[in-house]
Write a protein that holds these residues in place. Structure first.
Motif, PDB file in Angstrom:
ATOM      1  N   PRO A  37      41.746  38.603  46.817  1.00  0.00           N
ATOM      2  CA  PRO A  37      41.736  37.090  45.993  1.00  0.00           C
ATOM      3  C   PRO A  37      40.883  36.180  46.551  1.00  0.00           C
ATOM      4  N   ASP A  38      39.624  35.936  46.351  1.00  0.00           N
ATOM      5  CA  ASP A  38      38.970  35.004  47.057  1.00  0.00           C
ATOM      6  C   ASP A  38      38.407  33.756  46.391  1.00  0.00           C
ATOM      7  N   TYR A  39      38.606  32.809  46.830  1.00  0.00           N
ATOM      8  CA  TYR A  39      38.517  31.205  46.325  1.00  0.00           C
ATOM      9  C   TYR A  39      37.116  31.188  45.580  1.00  0.00           C
ATOM     10  N   TYR A  40      36.165  31.737  46.078  1.00  0.00           N
ATOM     11  CA  TYR A  40      34.941  31.341  45.356  1.00  0.00           C
ATOM     12  C   TYR A  40      34.848  32.318  43.935  1.00  0.00           C
ATOM     13  N   GLU A  41      35.556  33.515  44.122  1.00  0.00           N
ATOM     14  CA  GLU A  41      35.436  34.315  42.677  1.00  0.00           C
ATOM     15  C   GLU A  41      36.299  33.625  41.840  1.00  0.00           C
TER      16      GLU A  41
ATOM     17  N   LYS B 256      36.853  30.600  41.335  1.00  0.00           N
ATOM     18  CA  LYS B 256      36.214  29.627  40.668  1.00  0.00           C
ATOM     19  C   LYS B 256      35.088  30.109  39.400  1.00  0.00           C
ATOM     20  N   LYS B 257      34.676  31.139  39.769  1.00  0.00           N
ATOM     21  CA  LYS B 257      33.621  31.944  38.617  1.00  0.00           C
ATOM     22  C   LYS B 257      34.587  32.365  37.543  1.00  0.00           C
ATOM     23  N   ILE B 258      35.760  32.586  37.819  1.00  0.00           N
ATOM     24  CA  ILE B 258      36.841  33.211  36.629  1.00  0.00           C
ATOM     25  C   ILE B 258      37.105  31.879  35.995  1.00  0.00           C
ATOM     26  N   ILE B 259      37.325  30.899  36.589  1.00  0.00           N
ATOM     27  CA  ILE B 259      37.850  29.711  35.923  1.00  0.00           C
ATOM     28  C   ILE B 259      36.859  29.174  35.026  1.00  0.00           C
ATOM     29  N   ASN B 260      35.668  29.136  35.824  1.00  0.00           N
ATOM     30  CA  ASN B 260      34.488  28.736  34.616  1.00  0.00           C
ATOM     31  C   ASN B 260      34.280  29.711  33.621  1.00  0.00           C
ATOM     32  N   TYR B 261      34.337  30.934  33.717  1.00  0.00           N
ATOM     33  CA  TYR B 261      34.320  31.933  32.543  1.00  0.00           C
ATOM     34  C   TYR B 261      35.301  31.771  31.582  1.00  0.00           C
ATOM     35  N   LYS B 262      36.425  31.504  32.321  1.00  0.00           N
ATOM     36  CA  LYS B 262      37.692  31.088  31.234  1.00  0.00           C
ATOM     37  C   LYS B 262      37.410  29.865  30.303  1.00  0.00           C
ATOM     38  N   ASN B 263      36.875  28.884  30.864  1.00  0.00           N
ATOM     39  CA  ASN B 263      36.641  27.601  30.384  1.00  0.00           C
ATOM     40  C   ASN B 263      35.335  27.646  29.418  1.00  0.00           C
ATOM     41  N   LEU B 264      34.471  28.670  29.539  1.00  0.00           N
ATOM     42  CA  LEU B 264      33.383  29.003  28.775  1.00  0.00           C
ATOM     43  C   LEU B 264      34.137  29.632  27.488  1.00  0.00           C
ATOM     44  N   VAL B 265      34.740  30.685  27.464  1.00  0.00           N
ATOM     45  CA  VAL B 265      35.524  31.449  26.653  1.00  0.00           C
ATOM     46  C   VAL B 265      36.665  30.831  25.721  1.00  0.00           C
ATOM     47  N   LYS B 266      37.372  30.124  26.452  1.00  0.00           N
ATOM     48  CA  LYS B 266      38.511  29.500  25.863  1.00  0.00           C
ATOM     49  C   LYS B 266      39.159  30.725  24.991  1.00  0.00           C
ATOM     50  N   PRO B 267      39.874  31.354  26.007  1.00  0.00           N
ATOM     51  CA  PRO B 267      40.671  32.309  25.201  1.00  0.00           C
ATOM     52  C   PRO B 267      42.041  32.028  24.708  1.00  0.00           C
ATOM     53  N   ASP B 268      42.853  32.633  23.783  1.00  0.00           N
ATOM     54  CA  ASP B 268      43.910  32.466  23.495  1.00  0.00           C
ATOM     55  C   ASP B 268      45.007  33.224  24.396  1.00  0.00           C
ATOM     56  N   PHE B 269      44.483  34.267  25.056  1.00  0.00           N
ATOM     57  CA  PHE B 269      45.442  35.111  25.601  1.00  0.00           C
ATOM     58  C   PHE B 269      44.649  36.023  26.797  1.00  0.00           C
ATOM     59  N   ILE B 270      45.371  36.093  27.878  1.00  0.00           N
ATOM     60  CA  ILE B 270      44.657  36.705  29.073  1.00  0.00           C
ATOM     61  C   ILE B 270      45.421  38.056  29.358  1.00  0.00           C
TER      62      ILE B 270
ATOM     63  N   VAL C 285      55.517  40.252  38.056  1.00  0.00           N
ATOM     64  CA  VAL C 285      56.812  39.294  38.008  1.00  0.00           C
ATOM     65  C   VAL C 285      56.972  38.064  38.772  1.00  0.00           C
ATOM     66  N   THR C 286      56.202  37.770  39.793  1.00  0.00           N
ATOM     67  CA  THR C 286      56.206  37.055  40.563  1.00  0.00           C
ATOM     68  C   THR C 286      55.666  35.609  40.488  1.00  0.00           C
ATOM     69  N   SER C 287      56.250  34.498  40.988  1.00  0.00           N
ATOM     70  CA  SER C 287      55.814  33.386  40.715  1.00  0.00           C
ATOM     71  C   SER C 287      55.050  32.634  41.970  1.00  0.00           C
ATOM     72  N   ASN C 288      54.362  33.642  42.354  1.00  0.00           N
ATOM     73  CA  ASN C 288      53.436  32.934  43.467  1.00  0.00           C
ATOM     74  C   ASN C 288      52.268  33.819  43.274  1.00  0.00           C
ATOM     75  N   ALA C 289      51.088  33.460  43.740  1.00  0.00           N
ATOM     76  CA  ALA C 289      49.681  34.141  43.862  1.00  0.00           C
ATOM     77  C   ALA C 289      48.930  33.643  45.021  1.00  0.00           C
ATOM     78  N   VAL C 290      48.252  34.644  45.679  1.00  0.00           N
ATOM     79  CA  VAL C 290      47.727  34.393  46.896  1.00  0.00           C
ATOM     80  C   VAL C 290      46.276  34.349  46.594  1.00  0.00           C
ATOM     81  N   ILE C 291      45.477  33.466  47.282  1.00  0.00           N
ATOM     82  CA  ILE C 291      44.101  33.077  47.382  1.00  0.00           C
ATOM     83  C   ILE C 291      43.587  32.752  48.948  1.00  0.00           C
ATOM     84  N   TYR C 292      42.245  33.441  49.269  1.00  0.00           N
ATOM     85  CA  TYR C 292      41.692  33.538  50.604  1.00  0.00           C
ATOM     86  C   TYR C 292      40.637  32.432  50.588  1.00  0.00           C
ATOM     87  N   ILE C 293      40.685  31.471  51.203  1.00  0.00           N
ATOM     88  CA  ILE C 293      39.632  30.457  51.424  1.00  0.00           C
ATOM     89  C   ILE C 293      39.101  30.478  52.876  1.00  0.00           C
TER      90      ILE C 293
END
Length: 368
Positions: free
Chosen positions: A60-64, A66-80, A134-142
């Motif tokens: 899980p890479d920080y720069y990717e 960011k791309k996913i967040i941009n895509y989500k903001n463009l799509v504006k989904p009701d569900f993931i 089911v976990t309440s944490n996520a990993v991101i590499y910067i």
């Protein structure tokens, strides 16, 4: 809040609800097609506007992200919907609560995300190891350093276990992800933050995983794949409460720098830290009887003492073809020690039942 389990019939009902019009589906490279997920979801998704994002990074890479967040903001989904391994899950979990990239790097580093309006997430694992559904944490590499983002809001709202999605993964992935789950449950037993509930989850998890791991690797079928997924899920529930400890803390630089798969990276030091903890029982600063926890692990592995436990785990790793020799993996502990330490996750290290210094880690890597 616990993630709610959904059967496939319930998934269909949930997705077909009139309130859901747009769906963002995040999956791994080829995973969506190889597992059969595309065919299984075809009839459900045909009436919805569906946007597919195939991730490229193996971690899980920080720069990717960011791309996913941009895509989500463009799509504006009701569900993931997240269909994949831990990396896919982590992307989906974070992007579900982040709507702005302002100061995103700093917020991830400080595990202090600005939570906007959450988009609900259904997580479906295709590997039997992360428990990330089911976990309440996520990993991101910067920049090759791992950070954990934590909070109940990022936990998926729904999860499902679909055994046929677990069949197409190869031996290497299964060996690594399966051992990750075993290590998660084991570490949970010794975590400073462990509770009566997390111990129950960890015990149930290990009983299932240790019984099915080698059989699953040798002759995978729907039955043992399902059992491994349930065991991993229970391990995820355990660490969602207790968090992991030293083996996970030190695993991340082995993955980021040397490309050792995550579960394999964790396996490199599990025995070492277990021995260190046992030899330093008198230094324990946890609120439970550390010796009793070791006895519990002896019982779960049908071993009588630390030497037998060490041999049991080494034999397990050998059968899973998880190479334990640092040099064979391209890791020079002496030369690269400070590079490795730079990527150490201090949050996880603090959960260890014995306080560990940098000097201790140097000794552990060389002597155990």
């Amino acid at each position: 809040m616990s993630a709610l389990y959904l059967s496939f019939a319930s998934i269909k009902k949930k997705i077909l609800h009139k309130s859901i019009k747009k769906i963002l589906l995040i999956s791994g490279k080829n995973t969506y097609y190889k597992t059969g997920a595309k065919e299984k979801f075809r009839s459900i998704l045909e009436s919805k506007e569906t946007f597919l994002y195939i991730k490229n990074s193996t971690i899980p890479d920080y720069y990717e992200l960011k791309k996913i967040i941009n895509y989500k903001n463009l799509v504006k989904p009701d569900f993931i919907i997240a269909i994949g391994g831990g990396c896919v899950m982590d992307y989906a979990k974070i992007c579900s609560v982040v709507n702005s990239q302002k100061n995103l790097k700093e917020k991830i580093i400080n595990s202090d995300l600005f939570y906007g309006q959450k988009t609900k997430v259904l997580a479906i694992p295709t590997t039997t190891g992360s428990g990330a559904e089911v976990t309440s944490n996520a990993v991101i590499y910067i920049d090759n350093i791992k950070y954990s983002v934590e909070g109940e809001d990022i936990k998926p709202d729904f999860y499902s276990i679909i055994p046929e999605f677990l069949i197409s993964s190869n031996f290497k992935i299964d060996a690594s992800s399966g051992f990750d789950a075993i290590s998660q449950a084991t570490e949970s037993l010794f975590s400073q933050k462990s509770t009566h509930e997390s111990v129950l989850f960890a015990k149930k998890s290990l009983k299932i995983l240790l019984k099915n791991y080698i059989t699953f690797l040798g002759k995978k079928n729907l039955n043992n794949a399902y059992k491994m997924a349930v065991g991993a899920n229970l391990a995820g529930k355990a660490i969602s409460i207790s968090k992991t400890t030293a083996p996970h803390a030190l695993s991340y630089p082995f993955t980021a720098i040397y490309n050792v798969p995550h579960g394999h990276a964790v396996s490199l030091t599990l025995n070492k830290f277990l021995k260190f903890n046992y030899f330093n029982l008198n230094r324990s600063n946890c609120n439970f009887d550390l010796k009793a926890r070791f006895q519990l692990l002896f019982n779960l592995t049908n071993t009588k003492n630390l030497n037998e436990l060490d041999y049991y785990l080494l034999k397990l790793k050998k059968k899973a073809h998880l190479e334990q020799n640092f040099f064979k993996l391209g890791v020079n502990v002496n030369k690269d020690f400070y590079k490795i330490i730079k990527g150490l996750n201090e949050q996880r290290l603090k959960n260890n039942p014995i306080k560990i210094s940098i000097k201790d880690i140097q000794y552990i890597l060389k002597k155990f």
